[in-house]
Design an enzyme around this catalytic site. Structure first.
Site, PDB file in Angstrom:
ATOM      1  CG  HIS A   1      60.105  69.949  36.862  1.00 39.51           C
ATOM      2  ND1 HIS A   1      61.521  70.661  35.782  1.00 39.51           N
ATOM      3  CD2 HIS A   1      61.186  68.760  36.619  1.00 39.51           C
ATOM      4  CE1 HIS A   1      62.861  70.118  36.430  1.00 39.51           C
ATOM      5  NE2 HIS A   1      62.897  68.998  36.987  1.00 39.51           N
TER       6      HIS A   1
ATOM      7  CG  HIS B   1      62.319  64.105  34.984  1.00 44.24           C
ATOM      8  ND1 HIS B   1      63.054  64.014  33.915  1.00 44.24           N
ATOM      9  CD2 HIS B   1      62.053  64.954  36.039  1.00 44.24           C
ATOM     10  CE1 HIS B   1      63.851  65.264  34.426  1.00 44.24           C
ATOM     11  NE2 HIS B   1      63.354  66.052  34.958  1.00 44.24           N
TER      12      HIS B   1
ATOM     13  CG  ASP C   1      63.212  58.840  33.363  1.00 49.24           C
ATOM     14  OD1 ASP C   1      63.083  60.022  33.467  1.00 49.24           O
ATOM     15  OD2 ASP C   1      64.210  58.163  32.838  1.00 49.24           O
TER      16      ASP C   1
ATOM     17  N   GLY D   1      70.177  65.924  33.798  1.00 51.22           N
ATOM     18  CA  GLY D   1      71.079  65.323  34.805  1.00 51.22           C
ATOM     19  C   GLY D   1      72.041  65.744  35.657  1.00 51.22           C
TER      20      GLY D   1
ATOM     21  CG  HIS E   1      67.263  70.089  35.166  1.00 48.74           C
ATOM     22  ND1 HIS E   1      66.612  69.721  34.148  1.00 48.74           N
ATOM     23  CD2 HIS E   1      66.736  69.269  35.855  1.00 48.74           C
ATOM     24  CE1 HIS E   1      65.235  69.374  34.437  1.00 48.74           C
ATOM     25  NE2 HIS E   1      65.388  68.063  35.855  1.00 48.74           N
TER      26      HIS E   1
ATOM     27  CD  GLU F   1      67.830  69.134  40.644  1.00 48.70           C
ATOM     28  OE1 GLU F   1      66.910  68.526  41.177  1.00 48.70           O
ATOM     29  OE2 GLU F   1      67.955  69.086  39.734  1.00 48.70           O
TER      30      GLU F   1
ATOM     31  CG  ASP G   1      62.219  66.427  39.892  1.00 47.56           C
ATOM     32  OD1 ASP G   1      62.322  65.716  38.237  1.00 47.56           O
ATOM     33  OD2 ASP G   1      63.335  66.372  40.323  1.00 47.56           O
TER      34      ASP G   1
END
Length: 334
Positions: free
Chosen positions: A9, A11, A13, A168, A195, A198, A275
């Site tokens: 997991h 990301h 960006d 998102g 996701h 969370e 993450d």
């Protein structure tokens, strides 16, 4: 770090290095306006919520709008992961967020895959790419992302696209809205994670499993429901948990409230992940140190979670066997 590790997991960006950000800013003429770069990219101690956390993606979103930028960032990330001792990672990004300067989603995917493959070739690490739809994206753009996931996954290429996701602000649109999209993805044979749980409720986790997800991003809220936890056990769902991020977004009130150890002790397939390495100012080693010191995990528990990660990975079976062999050799089982 002595153990080979995995990150399911992660990301793109949210994991740009400060050096990469400065380089991309120079290339595009972006002016930081005298602001501290790290403060723009990383949450501080006063992060109040997931929406607050997501503000740190604004600058990467501005800079990652060309094929060159995406390829460069992806390659750099893979190299840094290899340097940290990782043997496998799945890097996720939302191609629809990179169209501001005329790129198509397909061009964005090709650029990231090219960067990942270059980084893997230079380091020997294995890495897959996950394509993210967005909870707050348009239906048309989300469907396009999923069509790309179907097309790229058909190639079954090493170090290519291996699956899909939706990310998102959880709850912005009810999870039920995405049922049809994910049913079609499931029928196409594309593996996906969602996701869920969370900062939303455990019912989102239940829905995600019903859609066909074999992994859940975060899933903290599952602790609220015995029935939900039994579902995760029965279906052998892998939870991609990210402790530092969960603390920052207030998915849990404090480290002592994090359900990772409770899940692990009852046999739920949990994994520890970063993450967003830069947004959360974390690394796998920081995550491992924190859960060892605060939650009572032992070295053999960390190895077990890495085994869970390989079992739950979306990579092809040949790649998974190679990674699993590395873990076994390190553990002295060969």
């Amino acid at each position: 770090m002595g153990r080979p590790e995995t990150d399911l997991h992660l990301h793109l960006d949210g994991s740009l290095s400060i050096d990469v950000v400065k380089t991309l800013a120079d290339r595009t003429g972006y002016d930081f306006g005298g602001k501290n770069v790290k403060e723009l990219l990383s949450v501080g101690e006063n992060c109040e919520s997931l929406p607050d956390y997501l503000k740190c993606f604004d600058l990467p979103g501005i800079l990652l709008q060309t094929e060159e930028a995406l390829e460069y960032a992806a390659c750099d990330l893979v190299k840094r992961l290899a340097g940290q001792g990782l043997v496998y990672a799945e890097i996720r990004f939302a191609p629809q967020l990179h169209k501001q300067k005329g790129l198509t989603q397909g061009q964005a995917v090709e650029a990231v895959v090219k960067g990942v493959r270059t980084g893997c070739k230079e380091t020997g690490i294995y890495a897959g790419v996950l394509l993210c739809a967005m909870v707050n994206g348009s239906d048309a753009e989300n469907e396009e992302t999923m069509e790309l996931a179907k097309a790229f996954c058909k190639e079954k290429a090493v170090n290519g696209v291996v699956g899909a996701d939706i990310a998102g602000p959880e709850g912005f649109v009810p999870m039920a809205h995405f049922e049809g999209m994910f049913k079609r993805v499931y029928q196409a044979g594309v593996p996906f994670t969602i996701h869920a749980g969370e900062c939303g409720d455990y019912e989102n986790v239940v829905r995600a499993v019903a859609f066909g997800a074999k992994r859940i991003g975060h899933g903290c809220a599952a602790i609220q429901s015995e029935e939900c936890m039994r579902l995760l056990e029965r279906e052998k769902i892998t939870l991609e948990m990210c402790v530092v991020s969960n603390l920052q977004t207030k998915a849990v009130a404090g480290i002592e409230d994090h359900p990772l150890k409770k899940f692990f002790d009852r046999g739920i397939r949990v994994t520890y992940n970063t993450d967003n390495m830069t947004v959360s100012d974390t690394s796998l080693e920081r995550e491992a140190e924190l859960i060892t010191r605060k939650l009572g995990f032992r070295e053999e528990d960390l190895r077990k979670m890495n085994e869970y990660a390989v079992e739950g990975a979306f990579a092809g079976e040949e790649v998974k066997r190679k990674i699993y062999d590395i873990l076994k050799r390190q553990a002295g089982e060969y």
